[in-house]
Design a protein around this motif. Structure first.
Motif, PDB file in Angstrom:
ATOM      1  N   MET A 243      38.000  51.512  40.266  1.00 48.11           N
ATOM      2  CA  MET A 243      38.583  50.263  40.533  1.00 48.11           C
ATOM      3  C   MET A 243      39.741  50.013  39.396  1.00 48.11           C
ATOM      4  N   HIS A 244      39.060  50.129  38.084  1.00 50.36           N
ATOM      5  CA  HIS A 244      39.971  49.865  36.951  1.00 50.36           C
ATOM      6  C   HIS A 244      41.134  50.851  36.556  1.00 50.36           C
ATOM      7  N   ASP A 247      42.988  52.290  40.415  1.00 53.01           N
ATOM      8  CA  ASP A 247      43.647  51.108  41.621  1.00 53.01           C
ATOM      9  C   ASP A 247      44.120  50.048  40.859  1.00 53.01           C
ATOM     10  N   HIS A 249      42.539  47.428  39.195  1.00 49.36           N
ATOM     11  CA  HIS A 249      42.103  46.247  39.195  1.00 49.36           C
ATOM     12  C   HIS A 249      41.444  45.971  37.835  1.00 49.36           C
ATOM     13  N   SER A 250      41.376  44.548  37.632  1.00 51.28           N
ATOM     14  CA  SER A 250      41.170  44.234  36.095  1.00 51.28           C
ATOM     15  C   SER A 250      39.551  44.602  35.837  1.00 51.28           C
ATOM     16  N   ALA A 253      37.333  42.215  37.122  1.00 48.71           N
ATOM     17  CA  ALA A 253      36.944  42.429  38.765  1.00 48.71           C
ATOM     18  C   ALA A 253      35.957  43.438  38.770  1.00 48.71           C
ATOM     19  N   ARG A 303      40.928  49.698  49.825  1.00 47.30           N
ATOM     20  CA  ARG A 303      40.652  49.808  48.017  1.00 47.30           C
ATOM     21  C   ARG A 303      40.803  48.452  47.351  1.00 47.30           C
ATOM     22  N   GLU A 304      40.889  47.201  48.222  1.00 46.53           N
ATOM     23  CA  GLU A 304      40.783  46.065  47.442  1.00 46.53           C
ATOM     24  C   GLU A 304      39.543  45.646  46.894  1.00 46.53           C
ATOM     25  N   VAL A 305      39.164  44.568  46.244  1.00 52.63           N
ATOM     26  CA  VAL A 305      38.392  44.207  45.479  1.00 52.63           C
ATOM     27  C   VAL A 305      37.032  43.944  46.433  1.00 52.63           C
ATOM     28  N   TYR A 308      35.828  47.185  47.823  1.00 52.37           N
ATOM     29  CA  TYR A 308      34.580  47.707  46.754  1.00 52.37           C
ATOM     30  C   TYR A 308      33.417  46.802  46.631  1.00 52.37           C
TER      31      TYR A 308
END
Length: 402
Positions: A243-244, A247, A249-250, A253, A303-305, A308
């Protein structure tokens, strides 16, 4: 019956273990949230990013036999106190690693916290021993419910502690984890050791280890719990990093997804014990494997939050059904005199497979990507389904009139 259940679950030991579980999971989830992310910053190569988390799981696997052995000699209360001390030492080492920007020191801290986790994994067995046998599944579920508070507090501690110590990002988080272990240790020393006699003073046959572990009645719960834990750790180790770091994401997140995952691991405990009492452990474990397959399918959708998050929620629910179901079945797979040996073999298998999953997760996500993590999860899930179905059919055949 309902009044009897309530009386059993209100026992002093259950209350102590419930709070201790809350504290221990807060510490563990903080480390899981940060392990791969901090590891990526400190590691000499990205492929080693998840090594601190992997060593945490290796420490848990290596600590299972010493944890069970020590408790058979000195009792649950002092054994759990020793485990909390190991966690305190590990958290302080990790705090020093943040100050010194030392990857080896961070790995050592993760390993020591893992050793401590081997002791806290015995909470569920202590809970089952503290109530009458018909209420064991409900007692295990109640203890795992304590993890809900840890699921809420752990990611918060991970994120908020980043700036608590000037010039040492996340050192404050590990100082908070150290405080958690102090609280847990103080509580656990108050635990009553009733029902935890050493094997020498416990009635029942003690068979050779090989004879005990090669029976299907033993293999099925161990396999179910081991695959549940192994797949969960493998996917969960890779998820925050994917994620981080991959991809984009914060961190907030990623922490929120970890939080949702851990809540999904433990909230079903509100009803898992009742479901097992109503339908049996094996059917509930089969449902758990089906939910794991849902996790894989959702992970492939995007692959969006949201993708996940939904996938990690399914991962948590599947783990809950497999882990509690396996723990419940294990209680009937050995005599009282064999319980420490059986629990040691079970937890070594569970966390040994978890260690393999965690060690491979960093390499798989770095070299092959998130989709490969999902594909690699499918084979052990299918094996578990096959064994559960075969064992159920074997049971029916053995009880059919000749």
């Amino acid at each position: 019956m309902r009044n009897r259940l309530l009386a059993e679950l209100l026992k002093r030991n259950i209350a102590i273990l419930l709070v201790a579980q809350m504290v221990a999971i807060t510490a563990t989830i903080s480390l899981i949230t940060l392990g791969g992310i901090v590891g990526r910053v400190l590691a000499p190569t990205p492929a080693l990013s998840t090594l601190p988390l992997s060593l945490f799981v290796v420490g848990t696997a290596m600590g299972t036999v010493p944890a069970a052995w020590s408790m058979s000699k000195i009792g649950r209360a002092r054994g759990f106190g020793c485990g909390a001390m190991l966690g305190l030492v590990g958290a302080l080492i990790a705090m020093m690693a943040m100050s010194a920007s030392s990857f080896p020191l961070f790995c050592l801290g993760g390993f020591a916290v893992g050793l401590s986790a081997a002791f806290s994994q015995q909470y569920r067995f202590a809970a089952a021993e503290s109530v009458a046998e018909p209420f064991a599944a409900q007692a295990v579920s109640v203890i795992l419910l304590g993890s809900i508070a840890g699921a809420l507090l752990g990611p918060e501690l991970a994120v908020r502690g980043e700036t608590w110590v000037a010039g040492a990002p996340f050192a404050g988080t590990f100082l908070g984890i150290a405080a958690c272990y102090v609280v847990a240790g103080a509580l656990l020393l108050l635990l009553a050791d009733t029902g935890t006699q050493t094997p020498a003073r416990t009635p029942g046959e003690v068979r050779p280890l090989g004879a005990m572990v090669r029976r299907w009645v033993f293999v099925v719960p161990v396999l179910g719990a081991a695959v549940g834990q192994g797949v969960m750790v493998f996917v969960m180790t890779a998820a925050p990093l994917a994620m981080h770091a991959v991809d984009g994401h914060s961190l907030a997140a990623a922490a929120a997804v970890v939080q949702a995952h851990v809540l999904a691991m433990y909230i079903p405990s509100l009803f898992t014990g009742a479901l097992i009492a109503r339908f049996g452990a094996r059917p509930i474990m089969l449902v758990g494997t089906a939910v794991f397959l849902v996790m894989v399918a959702v992970g492939f959708l995007g692959r969006e939050v949201l993708h996940y998050g939904a996938s990690m929620v399914a991962l948590g629910v599947g783990w809950n059904f497999l882990f509690i179901g396996g723990t419940t079945l294990l209680a009937g797979a050995h005599s009282p005199a064999e319980r420490f040996r059986a629990q040691a073999v079970n937890d070594f298998s569970v966390f040994g497979l978890s260690a393999i999953g965690s060690l491979s997760a960093g390499v798989v996500i770095q070299v092959y990507g998130w989709d490969a993590v999902l594909w690699a999860s499918v084979a052990p899930i299918l094996v578990t389904i096959a064994v559960l179905v075969w064992a159920a059919g074997s049971d029916k055949a053995s009880t059919r009139p000749g």
